[in-house]
Design a protein around this motif. Structure first.
Motif, PDB file in Angstrom:
ATOM      1  N   GLY A  44     -11.408  30.537 -41.570  1.00 51.11           N
ATOM      2  CA  GLY A  44     -10.465  30.666 -40.465  1.00 51.11           C
ATOM      3  C   GLY A  44      -9.013  30.578 -40.884  1.00 51.11           C
ATOM      4  N   SER A  45      -8.765  30.457 -42.178  1.00 52.68           N
ATOM      5  CA  SER A  45      -7.385  30.371 -42.661  1.00 52.68           C
ATOM      6  C   SER A  45      -6.648  31.697 -42.434  1.00 52.68           C
ATOM      7  CB  SER A  45      -7.375  30.044 -44.157  1.00 52.68           C
ATOM      8  OG  SER A  45      -8.010  31.076 -44.885  1.00 52.68           O
ATOM      9  N   ILE A  46      -5.319  31.610 -42.339  1.00 57.96           N
ATOM     10  CA  ILE A  46      -4.490  32.818 -42.207  1.00 57.96           C
ATOM     11  C   ILE A  46      -3.433  32.805 -43.309  1.00 57.96           C
ATOM     12  CG2 ILE A  46      -2.876  34.112 -40.739  1.00 57.96           C
ATOM     13  CD1 ILE A  46      -4.263  33.021 -38.314  1.00 57.96           C
ATOM     14  N   THR A  47      -3.402  33.901 -44.076  1.00 53.69           N
ATOM     15  CA  THR A  47      -2.453  34.005 -45.195  1.00 53.69           C
ATOM     16  C   THR A  47      -1.573  35.248 -45.020  1.00 53.69           C
ATOM     17  OG1 THR A  47      -4.120  35.222 -46.464  1.00 53.69           O
ATOM     18  CG2 THR A  47      -3.972  32.859 -46.865  1.00 53.69           C
ATOM     19  N   ILE A  48      -0.269  34.997 -45.068  1.00 53.86           N
ATOM     20  CA  ILE A  48       0.717  36.070 -44.884  1.00 53.86           C
ATOM     21  C   ILE A  48       1.456  36.259 -46.196  1.00 53.86           C
ATOM     22  CG2 ILE A  48       2.701  36.820 -43.499  1.00 53.86           C
ATOM     23  CD1 ILE A  48       0.447  36.126 -41.646  1.00 53.86           C
ATOM     24  N   GLY A  49       1.559  37.486 -46.654  1.00 56.90           N
ATOM     25  CA  GLY A  49       2.307  37.770 -47.887  1.00 56.90           C
ATOM     26  C   GLY A  49       3.537  38.607 -47.578  1.00 56.90           C
ATOM     27  N   ILE A  50       4.701  38.126 -47.988  1.00 58.63           N
ATOM     28  CA  ILE A  50       5.957  38.852 -47.731  1.00 58.63           C
ATOM     29  C   ILE A  50       6.317  39.578 -49.019  1.00 58.63           C
ATOM     30  CG2 ILE A  50       8.334  38.635 -46.889  1.00 58.63           C
ATOM     31  CD1 ILE A  50       6.676  37.346 -44.852  1.00 58.63           C
ATOM     32  N   LEU A  51       5.942  40.836 -49.116  1.00 60.14           N
ATOM     33  CA  LEU A  51       6.058  41.591 -50.370  1.00 60.14           C
ATOM     34  C   LEU A  51       7.446  42.220 -50.546  1.00 60.14           C
ATOM     35  CD1 LEU A  51       3.519  41.835 -52.240  1.00 60.14           C
ATOM     36  CD2 LEU A  51       2.865  41.494 -49.848  1.00 60.14           C
ATOM     37  N   PRO A  52       7.928  42.296 -51.792  1.00 61.65           N
ATOM     38  CA  PRO A  52       9.243  42.892 -52.049  1.00 61.65           C
ATOM     39  C   PRO A  52       9.261  44.411 -51.867  1.00 61.65           C
ATOM     40  CG  PRO A  52       8.215  42.206 -54.127  1.00 61.65           C
ATOM     41  CD  PRO A  52       7.327  41.720 -53.021  1.00 61.65           C
ATOM     42  N   ASN A  53       8.171  45.094 -52.282  1.00 61.94           N
ATOM     43  CA  ASN A  53       8.191  46.564 -52.320  1.00 61.94           C
ATOM     44  C   ASN A  53       6.822  47.125 -51.958  1.00 61.94           C
ATOM     45  OD1 ASN A  53      10.199  45.837 -54.977  1.00 61.94           O
ATOM     46  ND2 ASN A  53      10.943  47.177 -53.360  1.00 61.94           N
ATOM     47  N   PRO A  54       6.777  48.384 -51.531  1.00 61.89           N
ATOM     48  CA  PRO A  54       5.500  48.972 -51.127  1.00 61.89           C
ATOM     49  C   PRO A  54       4.522  49.175 -52.283  1.00 61.89           C
ATOM     50  CG  PRO A  54       7.348  50.278 -50.292  1.00 61.89           C
ATOM     51  CD  PRO A  54       7.904  49.307 -51.274  1.00 61.89           C
TER      52      PRO A  54
END
Lengths: 166, 166, 166, 166
Positions: free
Chosen positions: C59-69
């Motif tokens: 049930g964990s939620i992980t968000i990744g804020i990526l620099p580039n596509p």
């Protein structure tokens, strides 16, 4: 001491011969009026032509707002601003300009710039825009969208608009 | 045709008298060498002083990379670039400059700029930095961090560095 | 209905074995507490380990804020946010997090994140920081910088801090 | 392990009753399919309605990509991403989404998002678009622009498109 007007010329990197000619004339006319030219700074199409036109005038200042550090900068750009924002740099171009002149709007990059200028309540002059662009942005940008038939007329409009604003 | 070097002067909006004096001298020296000055563009502290120093020199060009559209722009900035990026505009400053000179690093904004410059492998000259800053960034930025004892020395270092780069 | 706390874990893409172990434990502990994990999203070092640790918890939620596509996204990231901002995405990470936990600060990217968090007046917990980092950021970030000796202690601190904030 | 599809719903902050109804249905349908909803995150118009629709479904995940730290976040957003990019955050929305669904395009913000999606070669589904928008973007976005007559049809199209992409 008052700041010089800053005029953006926007348009596609792969532009028609007519657009390239207009962009060059716009660049030169902007520089002749003592204004500062802002473009997307790339060494292609409308951007390249506008900067080269401006640099035909002694004392001109050309600013290029580049998307990424590794993209070729037009040699006629005096000051490359390296944003590393990708296409989000389009917002920086229109926010930094007092007036934006679009040399045709037939590519998504230019369309995003016109939309972002309108969102920021900034005046936009359309040159060489097709019917569907005039229709779409004309309605959306009431009071902010101006339509010019030539580079000369676009500069005269910018002159009128900048008198109102400064 | 070669482009003029672009030198960033960074530092706090609320700066000490000594930092303000150094920033003014840096701005003037940068302009005297025919370089373009880039700062954060605000009408305060190190930014204001550096721009005012540069504008004492005829023909100087000063670029301000502003965080937001509604922040007061230093009148000595010739070209305000309105990013609307908040503090992320710090990355635009250091990426656009060939060399960055930090006038003290005792605030988080300046610290973020030095770190972002190092991340981009750009040279940084520290002026008036405290022991802990020298320690922290000196180790992290080996080969990129240079330490100057005065505004004059910082400019001489920038001269040496820019010879290597152009 | 109250929103879950959002905790950022930051650190180098090329990290030591010890940092990787701490990051994995941090990720798992954050998820066990029902918090949302935010990282820089890359498939390397501290980012990868923290996301993998979190995904051990159902049930964990992980968000990744990526620099580039075009950068490889860690498979343990549930939601990749593609910023195309390069290193300016560091500001998005720390602004989006309620609390930021730094797993060592020996690289410029992490240093810029800590500085940007302080600039935004956000609390930062330092884990495994060297003396010069503690010295430099400790003085600069008075009241915002907290020092933890272990991943467990960092999570307990985050718990205390998040009680104060929500 | 494969990642869930990420679908953006975009549209004006001040929207018509019909658009709000469509947006709510879109949000619910997206969540029912197990997809993640991305919006501009504001507590108004299409954004608010889409998020509220999604949160009617248990286990749904809603991500809001906010322009600034001080703007009211829709309470139905699970994860607010605070970009501090102003309107440049529009690029982050469309780059992060696999598919973007526009609920009317009669405001400049939405127009900029559609243009930026096309620039990034991402598929866009238009719902409730007027003739001039269909004309303008239909020509520009050949192969990327899809037109739906209802929220249901938009979701069915997204289903087809996401099968092709994953």
């Amino acid at each position: 001491m008052s700041r010089k007007a800053i005029i953006a010329v926007i348009g596609a990197g792969s532009a028609t011969t007519a657009d390239v000619a207009s962009a060059r004339e716009l660049g030169r006319s902007i520089a002749e009026r003592g204004w500062i030219l802002v473009t997307g700074g790339r060494d292609a199409g409308v951007m390249k032509a506008a900067n080269e036109g401006a640099k035909e005038v002694e004392g001109s200042i050309t600013i290029g707002i580049l998307p990424n550090p590794d993209i070729p900068v037009c040699p006629a750009v005096d000051v490359p601003i390296i944003t590393d924002l990708g296409e989000a740099r389009n917002n920086v171009i229109v926010l930094s300009a007092d007036i934006t002149i679009a040399c045709s709007i037939n590519d998504p990059g230019t369309a995003s710039e016109v939309a972002l200028a309108l969102k920021a309540k900034k005046p936009v002059i359309l040159l060489g825009a097709g019917m569907s662009a005039l229709d779409f942005f004309g309605t959306m940008g009431k009071g902010l969208i101006h339509v010019a038939a030539s580079a000369l007329e676009a500069c005269q409009m910018a002159e009128q608009l900048s008198k109102r604003r400064f």
